[in-house]
Enzyme design. Structure first.
Site, PDB file in Angstrom:
ATOM      1  N   GLY A   1       0.696  -1.328   0.057  1.00  0.00           N
ATOM      2  CA  GLY A   1      -0.046   0.019  -0.032  1.00  0.00           C
ATOM      3  C   GLY A   1       0.817   1.342  -0.256  1.00  0.00           C
ATOM      4  O   GLY A   1       2.058   1.321  -0.371  1.00  0.00           O
ATOM      5  N   ALA A   2       0.331   2.363   0.325  1.00  0.00           N
ATOM      6  CA  ALA A   2       0.712   3.739   0.199  1.00  0.00           C
ATOM      7  C   ALA A   2       1.274   3.876  -1.104  1.00  0.00           C
ATOM      8  O   ALA A   2       2.728   4.074  -1.494  1.00  0.00           O
ATOM      9  CB  ALA A   2       1.944   3.934   1.399  1.00  0.00           C
TER      10      ALA A   2
ATOM     11  N   GLY B   1       5.310   4.221  -8.987  1.00  0.00           N
ATOM     12  CA  GLY B   1       5.997   2.880  -9.356  1.00  0.00           C
ATOM     13  C   GLY B   1       4.786   1.680  -9.330  1.00  0.00           C
ATOM     14  O   GLY B   1       4.922   0.759 -10.204  1.00  0.00           O
ATOM     15  N   HIS B   2       4.205   1.439  -8.282  1.00  0.00           N
ATOM     16  CA  HIS B   2       3.177   0.788  -8.321  1.00  0.00           C
ATOM     17  C   HIS B   2       1.959   0.464  -9.604  1.00  0.00           C
ATOM     18  O   HIS B   2       2.005  -0.542  -9.864  1.00  0.00           O
ATOM     19  CB  HIS B   2       2.173   0.675  -6.724  1.00  0.00           C
ATOM     20  CG  HIS B   2       3.128   0.761  -5.596  1.00  0.00           C
ATOM     21  ND1 HIS B   2       3.178   1.812  -4.745  1.00  0.00           N
ATOM     22  CD2 HIS B   2       3.718  -0.434  -4.816  1.00  0.00           C
ATOM     23  CE1 HIS B   2       4.033   1.277  -3.631  1.00  0.00           C
ATOM     24  NE2 HIS B   2       4.354   0.240  -3.571  1.00  0.00           N
TER      25      HIS B   2
ATOM     26  N   GLN C   1       7.867  -9.343   7.865  1.00  0.00           N
ATOM     27  CA  GLN C   1       8.973  -9.078   7.230  1.00  0.00           C
ATOM     28  C   GLN C   1       9.735  -7.581   7.731  1.00  0.00           C
ATOM     29  O   GLN C   1      10.636  -7.378   7.184  1.00  0.00           O
ATOM     30  CB  GLN C   1       8.714  -8.639   5.734  1.00  0.00           C
ATOM     31  CG  GLN C   1       7.922  -7.566   5.443  1.00  0.00           C
ATOM     32  CD  GLN C   1       7.446  -7.586   3.743  1.00  0.00           C
ATOM     33  OE1 GLN C   1       6.765  -8.355   3.503  1.00  0.00           O
ATOM     34  NE2 GLN C   1       8.240  -6.571   2.988  1.00  0.00           N
TER      35      GLN C   1
ATOM     36  N   ASP D   1      13.495  -3.345  -5.937  1.00  0.00           N
ATOM     37  CA  ASP D   1      13.872  -4.218  -4.900  1.00  0.00           C
ATOM     38  C   ASP D   1      14.384  -5.557  -5.481  1.00  0.00           C
ATOM     39  O   ASP D   1      14.011  -6.606  -5.457  1.00  0.00           O
ATOM     40  CB  ASP D   1      12.637  -4.904  -4.146  1.00  0.00           C
ATOM     41  CG  ASP D   1      11.785  -3.628  -3.399  1.00  0.00           C
ATOM     42  OD1 ASP D   1      12.301  -3.235  -2.410  1.00  0.00           O
ATOM     43  OD2 ASP D   1      10.936  -3.065  -3.778  1.00  0.00           O
TER      44      ASP D   1
ATOM     45  N   GLN E   1      15.145  -8.760  -3.750  1.00  0.00           N
ATOM     46  CA  GLN E   1      13.677  -9.442  -3.451  1.00  0.00           C
ATOM     47  C   GLN E   1      13.170  -9.990  -4.865  1.00  0.00           C
ATOM     48  O   GLN E   1      12.756 -11.352  -4.664  1.00  0.00           O
ATOM     49  CB  GLN E   1      12.724  -8.428  -2.919  1.00  0.00           C
ATOM     50  CG  GLN E   1      11.403  -8.896  -2.683  1.00  0.00           C
ATOM     51  CD  GLN E   1      10.490  -7.727  -2.255  1.00  0.00           C
ATOM     52  OE1 GLN E   1      10.658  -7.665  -0.935  1.00  0.00           O
ATOM     53  NE2 GLN E   1       9.770  -7.155  -2.885  1.00  0.00           N
TER      54      GLN E   1
ATOM     55  N   MET F   1      10.909   6.197  -6.615  1.00  0.00           N
ATOM     56  CA  MET F   1       9.645   6.340  -5.944  1.00  0.00           C
ATOM     57  C   MET F   1       9.354   5.286  -4.644  1.00  0.00           C
ATOM     58  O   MET F   1      10.058   3.981  -5.003  1.00  0.00           O
ATOM     59  CB  MET F   1       8.561   6.017  -6.676  1.00  0.00           C
ATOM     60  CG  MET F   1       8.238   7.234  -7.853  1.00  0.00           C
ATOM     61  SD  MET F   1       7.078   7.216  -8.688  1.00  0.00           S
ATOM     62  CE  MET F   1       7.337   8.628  -9.867  1.00  0.00           C
TER      63      MET F   1
ATOM     64  N   SER G   1       7.283   3.970  -0.818  1.00  0.00           N
ATOM     65  CA  SER G   1       6.426   4.479   0.020  1.00  0.00           C
ATOM     66  C   SER G   1       6.811   5.260   1.110  1.00  0.00           C
ATOM     67  O   SER G   1       6.418   6.352   1.920  1.00  0.00           O
ATOM     68  CB  SER G   1       5.415   3.427   0.437  1.00  0.00           C
ATOM     69  OG  SER G   1       5.052   2.549  -0.654  1.00  0.00           O
TER      70      SER G   1
HETATM   71  P1  AMP Z   1       5.986  -2.357  -1.732  1.00  0.00           P
HETATM   72  O1  AMP Z   1       4.677  -1.858  -1.502  1.00  0.00           O
HETATM   73  O2  AMP Z   1       7.015  -1.453  -1.363  1.00  0.00           O
HETATM   74  O3  AMP Z   1       6.258  -3.872  -1.106  1.00  0.00           O
HETATM   75  O4  AMP Z   1       6.242  -2.691  -3.457  1.00  0.00           O
HETATM   76  C1  AMP Z   1       5.357  -3.476  -4.087  1.00  0.00           C
HETATM   77  C2  AMP Z   1       6.005  -3.825  -5.393  1.00  0.00           C
HETATM   78  O5  AMP Z   1       6.364  -2.541  -6.015  1.00  0.00           O
HETATM   79  C3  AMP Z   1       7.090  -4.299  -5.147  1.00  0.00           C
HETATM   80  O6  AMP Z   1       7.378  -5.343  -6.277  1.00  0.00           O
HETATM   81  C4  AMP Z   1       8.189  -3.403  -5.553  1.00  0.00           C
HETATM   82  O7  AMP Z   1       9.517  -3.632  -6.106  1.00  0.00           O
HETATM   83  C5  AMP Z   1       7.370  -2.330  -6.640  1.00  0.00           C
HETATM   84  N1  AMP Z   1       7.971  -0.884  -6.534  1.00  0.00           N
HETATM   85  C6  AMP Z   1       8.295  -0.405  -5.470  1.00  0.00           C
HETATM   86  N2  AMP Z   1       8.807   0.993  -5.683  1.00  0.00           N
HETATM   87  C7  AMP Z   1       8.692   1.083  -7.153  1.00  0.00           C
HETATM   88  C8  AMP Z   1       9.248   1.777  -8.201  1.00  0.00           C
HETATM   89  N3  AMP Z   1       9.539   3.051  -7.890  1.00  0.00           N
HETATM   90  N4  AMP Z   1       9.397   1.481  -9.462  1.00  0.00           N
HETATM   91  C9  AMP Z   1       8.723   0.288  -9.720  1.00  0.00           C
HETATM   92  N5  AMP Z   1       8.353  -0.755  -8.823  1.00  0.00           N
HETATM   93  C10 AMP Z   1       8.368  -0.252  -7.755  1.00  0.00           C
END
Ligand code: AMP
Length: 283
Positions: free
Chosen positions: A31-32, A36-37, A61, A152, A155, A188, A190
């Site tokens: 979320g947030a 990018g998401h 995590q 990530d 990851q 980008m 959160s």
């Molecule tokens: P998170 O909410 O941080 O767990 O991220 C969820 C998914 O969005 C993960 O696969 C992240 O790698 C991807 N993600 C986070 N930030 C970015 C970004 N700036 N550009 C592209 N994907 C992103």
């Protein structure tokens, strides 16, 4: 967009659609949400009939409880953004729904060497927690395609390994999408919304450091470049966990480059309380 809170309901809905020949693309998030998401959601929309997103701030995590407590939650905005980006299904589970046996009932995932590098030692237990949540999510969503951000980097490798451990790597294809950045280069995240105005000004130094490595790397000893990266970050006020140059396929450290080995530079560094990560493929 249809909202699901129960794992069983979502499982059945997607299974039913897949029986009709529809492909499901899945974007797990905490979320947030930011652009990018949404880039992952849009990519899933291009390649599947059904786009599925999950929002779950996964307690297992977070190695640092304060980081978990302060993780931003912007649910109403997230729902509006997902609807705008064309997401079809949103899974919003509770902790009890995700972990019916409790968060202590953990299996151990054998991640081998991967877990000994970079995020592994600095965030003990983090990747085990990531595997625990993604394992459960993949069982519930059983997607045809899984969308992950290169942001990530490690990851992505861990989750690729997880799909092998689960024996689903021939069923679920992993699609790694490029990192979206702000206009000044900051990746980008959160966590960026937790930065003060002054920290926000400093944060793009990470990207500039990665670019410096990319633009200046030469075959031969590359340790000076890595040491300069740490020094530059520290000079700007970062507390550096690591600034590393590694083999892009294995994450093995590289000190002497033959000019051909695919490389990635990775940084994790704190600005006061906020930990930021970023990476750049060098070749
Ligand atoms: P998170 O909410 O941080 O767990 O991220 C969820 C998914 O969005 C993960 O696969 C992240 O790698 C991807 N993600 C986070 N930030 C970015 C970004 N700036 N550009 C592209 N994907 C992103």
């Amino acid at each position: 967009m249809i909202l699901f809170k129960k794992a069983e309901d979502l499982y059945n809905y997607i299974a039913d659609q897949q029986k009709k020949g529809k492909k499901a693309g899945f974007v797990p998030t905490m979320g947030a949400l930011h652009e990018g998401h949404l880039s992952l959601i849009r990519q899933a929309g291009l390649e599947n009939d059904l786009t599925v997103c999950s929002i779950f701030v996964n307690p297992t995590q977070f190695n640092d409880p304060a980081d978990f407590d302060k993780y931003p939650i912007t649910l109403e905005k997230d729902i509006a953004m997902l609807t705008g980006a064309g997401c079809h299904l949103l899974f919003l589970p509770s902790v009890a729904e995700m972990y019916p046996d409790g968060i202590k009932a953990r299996m151990h995932y054998d991640l081998g060497f991967l877990e000994t590098r970079l995020e592994g030692p600095f965030r003990p237990g983090h990747f085990q927690g990531v595997c625990m949540v993604v394992h459960r999510l993949l069982e519930i969503v059983h997607p045809d395609n899984l969308y992950l951000g290169q942001k990530d980097f490690q990851q992505c490798m861990v989750i690729t390994r997880l799909t092998e451990i689960m024996g689903i790597n021939d069923k679920t294809t992993i699609r790694i999408c490029p990192t979206l950045r702000e206009s000044d280069g900051l990746a980008m995240s959160s966590r960026n919304m937790r930065l003060s105005e002054q920290e926000r000004q400093t944060a793009p130094v990470i990207y500039r450091t990665l670019l410096y490595i990319k633009n200046n790397i030469q075959p031969g000893d590359i340790t000076c470049l890595q040491q300069k990266a740490v020094a530059d970050l520290e000079l700007s006020g970062f507390r550096v966990d690591y600034a590393d140059i590694a083999d892009a396929n294995t994450l093995a450290p590289v000190t002497n480059w033959d000019g051909r080995q695919p490389l990635v530079a990775l940084v994790a560094a704190f600005l006061n309380e906020v930990r930021l990560i970023d990476n750049l493929l060098l070749s």
